[in-house]
Design a protein around this motif. Structure first.
Motif, PDB file in Angstrom:
ATOM      1  N   GLY A   5       0.791  -1.217   0.000  1.00  0.00           N
ATOM      2  CA  GLY A   5       0.000   0.000   0.000  1.00  0.00           C
ATOM      3  C   GLY A   5       0.824   1.268   0.000  1.00  0.00           C
ATOM      4  O   GLY A   5       1.870   1.359   0.646  1.00  0.00           O
ATOM      5  N   VAL A   6       0.321   2.256  -0.727  1.00  0.00           N
ATOM      6  CA  VAL A   6       0.931   3.585  -0.766  1.00  0.00           C
ATOM      7  C   VAL A   6       0.290   4.401   0.352  1.00  0.00           C
ATOM      8  O   VAL A   6      -0.935   4.485   0.442  1.00  0.00           O
ATOM      9  CB  VAL A   6       0.694   4.246  -2.147  1.00  0.00           C
ATOM     10  CG1 VAL A   6       1.216   5.678  -2.164  1.00  0.00           C
ATOM     11  CG2 VAL A   6       1.328   3.417  -3.254  1.00  0.00           C
ATOM     12  N   ASP A   7       1.122   4.968   1.206  1.00  0.00           N
ATOM     13  CA  ASP A   7       0.626   5.759   2.332  1.00  0.00           C
ATOM     14  C   ASP A   7       0.132   7.124   1.875  1.00  0.00           C
ATOM     15  O   ASP A   7       0.598   7.648   0.841  1.00  0.00           O
ATOM     16  CB  ASP A   7       1.725   5.953   3.385  1.00  0.00           C
ATOM     17  CG  ASP A   7       2.082   4.662   4.111  1.00  0.00           C
ATOM     18  OD1 ASP A   7       1.257   3.716   4.087  1.00  0.00           O
ATOM     19  OD2 ASP A   7       3.182   4.597   4.694  1.00  0.00           O
ATOM     20  N   GLU A   8      -0.763   7.697   2.653  1.00  0.00           N
ATOM     21  CA  GLU A   8      -1.256   9.041   2.354  1.00  0.00           C
ATOM     22  C   GLU A   8      -0.084  10.018   2.328  1.00  0.00           C
ATOM     23  O   GLU A   8       0.805   9.975   3.172  1.00  0.00           O
ATOM     24  CB  GLU A   8      -2.271   9.467   3.418  1.00  0.00           C
ATOM     25  CG  GLU A   8      -3.036  10.706   3.045  1.00  0.00           C
ATOM     26  CD  GLU A   8      -4.185  11.003   3.991  1.00  0.00           C
ATOM     27  OE1 GLU A   8      -4.448  12.192   4.191  1.00  0.00           O
ATOM     28  OE2 GLU A   8      -4.793  10.056   4.512  1.00  0.00           O
ATOM     29  N   GLY A   9      -0.050  10.858   1.313  1.00  0.00           N
ATOM     30  CA  GLY A   9       1.026  11.838   1.171  1.00  0.00           C
ATOM     31  C   GLY A   9       2.214  11.332   0.365  1.00  0.00           C
ATOM     32  O   GLY A   9       3.111  12.109   0.045  1.00  0.00           O
ATOM     33  N   GLU A  10       2.250  10.035   0.048  1.00  0.00           N
ATOM     34  CA  GLU A  10       3.326   9.471  -0.753  1.00  0.00           C
ATOM     35  C   GLU A  10       2.917   9.445  -2.222  1.00  0.00           C
ATOM     36  O   GLU A  10       1.747   9.230  -2.539  1.00  0.00           O
ATOM     37  CB  GLU A  10       3.594   8.005  -0.375  1.00  0.00           C
ATOM     38  CG  GLU A  10       4.385   7.767   0.853  1.00  0.00           C
ATOM     39  CD  GLU A  10       4.667   6.277   1.073  1.00  0.00           C
ATOM     40  OE1 GLU A  10       5.774   5.979   1.542  1.00  0.00           O
ATOM     41  OE2 GLU A  10       3.787   5.426   0.809  1.00  0.00           O
ATOM     42  N   SER A  11       3.894   9.592  -3.100  1.00  0.00           N
ATOM     43  CA  SER A  11       3.645   9.303  -4.505  1.00  0.00           C
ATOM     44  C   SER A  11       3.684   7.782  -4.668  1.00  0.00           C
ATOM     45  O   SER A  11       4.166   7.068  -3.776  1.00  0.00           O
ATOM     46  CB  SER A  11       4.710   9.956  -5.394  1.00  0.00           C
ATOM     47  OG  SER A  11       5.961   9.309  -5.215  1.00  0.00           O
ATOM     48  N   ILE A  12       3.207   7.304  -5.798  1.00  0.00           N
ATOM     49  CA  ILE A  12       3.260   5.855  -6.067  1.00  0.00           C
ATOM     50  C   ILE A  12       4.707   5.367  -6.006  1.00  0.00           C
ATOM     51  O   ILE A  12       5.003   4.348  -5.387  1.00  0.00           O
ATOM     52  CB  ILE A  12       2.637   5.518  -7.451  1.00  0.00           C
ATOM     53  CG1 ILE A  12       1.183   5.988  -7.543  1.00  0.00           C
ATOM     54  CG2 ILE A  12       2.764   4.031  -7.752  1.00  0.00           C
ATOM     55  CD1 ILE A  12       0.193   5.244  -6.717  1.00  0.00           C
ATOM     56  N   GLU A  13       5.622   6.119  -6.623  1.00  0.00           N
ATOM     57  CA  GLU A  13       7.026   5.696  -6.636  1.00  0.00           C
ATOM     58  C   GLU A  13       7.653   5.739  -5.241  1.00  0.00           C
ATOM     59  O   GLU A  13       8.454   4.871  -4.903  1.00  0.00           O
ATOM     60  CB  GLU A  13       7.828   6.534  -7.631  1.00  0.00           C
ATOM     61  CG  GLU A  13       7.476   6.199  -9.063  1.00  0.00           C
ATOM     62  CD  GLU A  13       8.365   6.880 -10.088  1.00  0.00           C
ATOM     63  OE1 GLU A  13       9.384   7.495  -9.703  1.00  0.00           O
ATOM     64  OE2 GLU A  13       8.043   6.791 -11.288  1.00  0.00           O
ATOM     65  N   GLN A  14       7.297   6.728  -4.419  1.00  0.00           N
ATOM     66  CA  GLN A  14       7.804   6.775  -3.043  1.00  0.00           C
ATOM     67  C   GLN A  14       7.321   5.556  -2.256  1.00  0.00           C
ATOM     68  O   GLN A  14       8.079   4.948  -1.502  1.00  0.00           O
ATOM     69  CB  GLN A  14       7.358   8.058  -2.341  1.00  0.00           C
ATOM     70  CG  GLN A  14       8.056   9.304  -2.831  1.00  0.00           C
ATOM     71  CD  GLN A  14       7.406  10.580  -2.311  1.00  0.00           C
ATOM     72  OE1 GLN A  14       6.196  10.622  -2.039  1.00  0.00           O
ATOM     73  NE2 GLN A  14       8.200  11.628  -2.180  1.00  0.00           N
ATOM     74  N   GLY A  15       6.044   5.214  -2.420  1.00  0.00           N
ATOM     75  CA  GLY A  15       5.501   4.036  -1.751  1.00  0.00           C
ATOM     76  C   GLY A  15       6.182   2.759  -2.221  1.00  0.00           C
ATOM     77  O   GLY A  15       6.464   1.857  -1.431  1.00  0.00           O
ATOM     78  N   LEU A  16       6.462   2.686  -3.512  1.00  0.00           N
ATOM     79  CA  LEU A  16       7.148   1.527  -4.085  1.00  0.00           C
ATOM     80  C   LEU A  16       8.526   1.344  -3.452  1.00  0.00           C
ATOM     81  O   LEU A  16       8.881   0.249  -3.010  1.00  0.00           O
ATOM     82  CB  LEU A  16       7.289   1.713  -5.593  1.00  0.00           C
ATOM     83  CG  LEU A  16       8.115   0.664  -6.339  1.00  0.00           C
ATOM     84  CD1 LEU A  16       7.401  -0.662  -6.373  1.00  0.00           C
ATOM     85  CD2 LEU A  16       8.424   1.138  -7.739  1.00  0.00           C
ATOM     86  N   ILE A  17       9.289   2.408  -3.404  1.00  0.00           N
ATOM     87  CA  ILE A  17      10.643   2.344  -2.837  1.00  0.00           C
ATOM     88  C   ILE A  17      10.587   1.951  -1.359  1.00  0.00           C
ATOM     89  O   ILE A  17      11.342   1.090  -0.905  1.00  0.00           O
ATOM     90  CB  ILE A  17      11.382   3.682  -3.050  1.00  0.00           C
ATOM     91  CG1 ILE A  17      11.676   3.853  -4.551  1.00  0.00           C
ATOM     92  CG2 ILE A  17      12.656   3.763  -2.215  1.00  0.00           C
ATOM     93  CD1 ILE A  17      12.120   5.245  -4.955  1.00  0.00           C
ATOM     94  N   ARG A  18       9.675   2.555  -0.604  1.00  0.00           N
ATOM     95  CA  ARG A  18       9.545   2.231   0.821  1.00  0.00           C
ATOM     96  C   ARG A  18       9.168   0.767   1.013  1.00  0.00           C
ATOM     97  O   ARG A  18       9.789   0.041   1.804  1.00  0.00           O
ATOM     98  CB  ARG A  18       8.507   3.142   1.483  1.00  0.00           C
ATOM     99  CG  ARG A  18       8.268   2.815   2.971  1.00  0.00           C
ATOM    100  CD  ARG A  18       7.134   3.628   3.572  1.00  0.00           C
ATOM    101  NE  ARG A  18       5.916   3.626   2.770  1.00  0.00           N
ATOM    102  CZ  ARG A  18       5.065   2.585   2.687  1.00  0.00           C
ATOM    103  NH1 ARG A  18       5.313   1.457   3.332  1.00  0.00           N
ATOM    104  NH2 ARG A  18       3.968   2.684   1.941  1.00  0.00           N
TER     105      ARG A  18
END
Length: 175
Positions: free
Chosen positions: A52-65
């Motif tokens: 899951g992508v967290d609120e405030g994250e871009s899709i790519e930021q969520g992917l990396i995390r």
């Protein structure tokens, strides 16, 4: 991003009931003719790392995390978009009737060295581990689970479809 597939699980009528939308990101990491996957003991299946992508994250930021948390991958580089897989499933909580999962898949490169994975409690409980796998073996394993196991989760349909699609684009036959 290219639409790969939309799956509506049996028993779902998307024109009736309330729908919760969940954005997810999934990583395709290939090295030495193997793909980095998560094996989940509880469901006896292989899946792409991500979540899951967290609120405030871009899709790519969520992917990396997510890739870092689940596998310990370091120096993650998002190379290119692969495609979007959408599915509608029954929702198990009282606040909505249906969950609409949008899985954004990306090809990534990572460093050879891994750090420590930081799995969430439920991921640990489900016996999730990162593994480098021959994609044909992973597809065959998931297909056996689909055919024979009562333990399978709802994600196995998505994951098997994605693995087959990835195999045709990045690997030599057979797949």
């Amino acid at each position: 991003m290219q639409q790969l597939k939309t799956l509506i699980h049996s028993g779902i009528n998307i024109d009736q009931g309330t729908i919760f939308v969940r954005l997810t990101a999934r990583a395709i990491v290939i090295k030495n003719n193997k793909i980095l996957l998560m094996y989940t003991n509880r469901y006896e299946d292989y899946s792409l790392p991500g979540g899951g992508v967290d609120e405030g994250e871009s899709i790519e930021q969520g992917l990396i995390r997510e890739l870092n948390e689940e596998t310990g991958a370091q120096q993650i580089n998002v190379v290119k978009a692969f495609g979007l897989y959408e599915e509608y499933r029954p929702w198990y909580k009282d606040d909505f009737d249906i969950i609409h999962i949008k899985s954004y898949c990306y090809v990534c490169n990572i460093a050879d060295e891994f750090g420590k994975a930081q799995l969430e409690h439920y991921e640990q409980q489900n016996g999730m581990t990162a593994k480098w796998v021959n994609i044909n073996d992973a597809i065959a394993h998931n297909e056996r689970t689909l055919a024979n196991s009562e333990k399978q989760g709802l994600s196995i349909l998505r994951e098997t479809y994605l693995l087959k699609k990835i195999a045709t684009q990045f690997f030599e036959p057979p797949y």
